[in-house]
Design a protein around this motif. Sequence first.
Motif, mmCIF file in Angstrom:
data_model
loop_
_atom_site.group_PDB
_atom_site.id
_atom_site.type_symbol
_atom_site.label_atom_id
_atom_site.label_comp_id
_atom_site.label_asym_id
_atom_site.label_seq_id
_atom_site.Cartn_x
_atom_site.Cartn_y
_atom_site.Cartn_z
ATOM 1 N N ASP A 199 114.323 143.984 18.973
ATOM 2 C CA ASP A 199 114.822 143.006 18.004
ATOM 3 C C ASP A 199 116.349 143.057 17.943
ATOM 4 O O ASP A 199 117.009 142.026 17.913
ATOM 5 N N ARG A 226 118.636 139.841 18.824
ATOM 6 C CA ARG A 226 119.279 139.245 17.641
ATOM 7 C C ARG A 226 120.587 138.519 17.959
ATOM 8 O O ARG A 226 120.862 137.463 17.390
ATOM 9 N N ARG A 262 112.849 137.718 12.472
ATOM 10 C CA ARG A 262 112.740 139.083 13.000
ATOM 11 C C ARG A 262 111.632 139.122 14.045
ATOM 12 O O ARG A 262 110.582 138.511 13.867
ATOM 13 N N LEU A 263 111.893 139.856 15.133
ATOM 14 C CA LEU A 263 110.868 140.036 16.150
ATOM 15 C C LEU A 263 109.749 140.886 15.559
ATOM 16 O O LEU A 263 109.989 141.973 15.049
ATOM 17 N N TYR A 314 107.696 136.074 16.611
ATOM 18 C CA TYR A 314 108.763 136.172 15.611
ATOM 19 C C TYR A 314 108.190 135.872 14.233
ATOM 20 O O TYR A 314 107.257 135.083 14.096
#
Length: 149
Positions: A41, A45, A57-58, A68
């Motif tokens: 992540d 990002r 957010r992953l 996600y």
Amino acid sequence: MSEFRSHPPRRPSTPTAALDALLAEPAGDPIRRALWLDELDRRLRPLLPFPLAAHARLANHERGRLVYLVDSPVWRAKLRLLAPELLVGARSMGLDAAEFVIKTSLAPGAPPQPAPRKPVTMSAAAKEALQSALASLKPADPHGPDDAG
């Protein structure tokens, strides 16, 4: 009697950190995976624009799917537009990424990022009024000049 049986097995003289001990066990696999996803992540990002990065957010990567998590449908729509770019970025990191999935959650997935604050400017009159209010809050100096004099 053998040497092994006459003495208990020796333990290491330095204590192992709790996380290291947990990761050494088979039960540490979910923790290792969570740490790996968090690192992934962080690497993906920078591909997100500033306002979107605070809301996405992953959540997972499995069998070629990047999943996600976003905190509202508006951010879902914006992230959907970036799907091809994120897939290319993931592939450039060596991941097998062929599908992009976005899930919406009411709970925020990423810690909230404070919005950049604009500097507050005061007019001269407001500044003078504030200084006078602060001065009135200070206790009188007992050793200062008398008003009776």
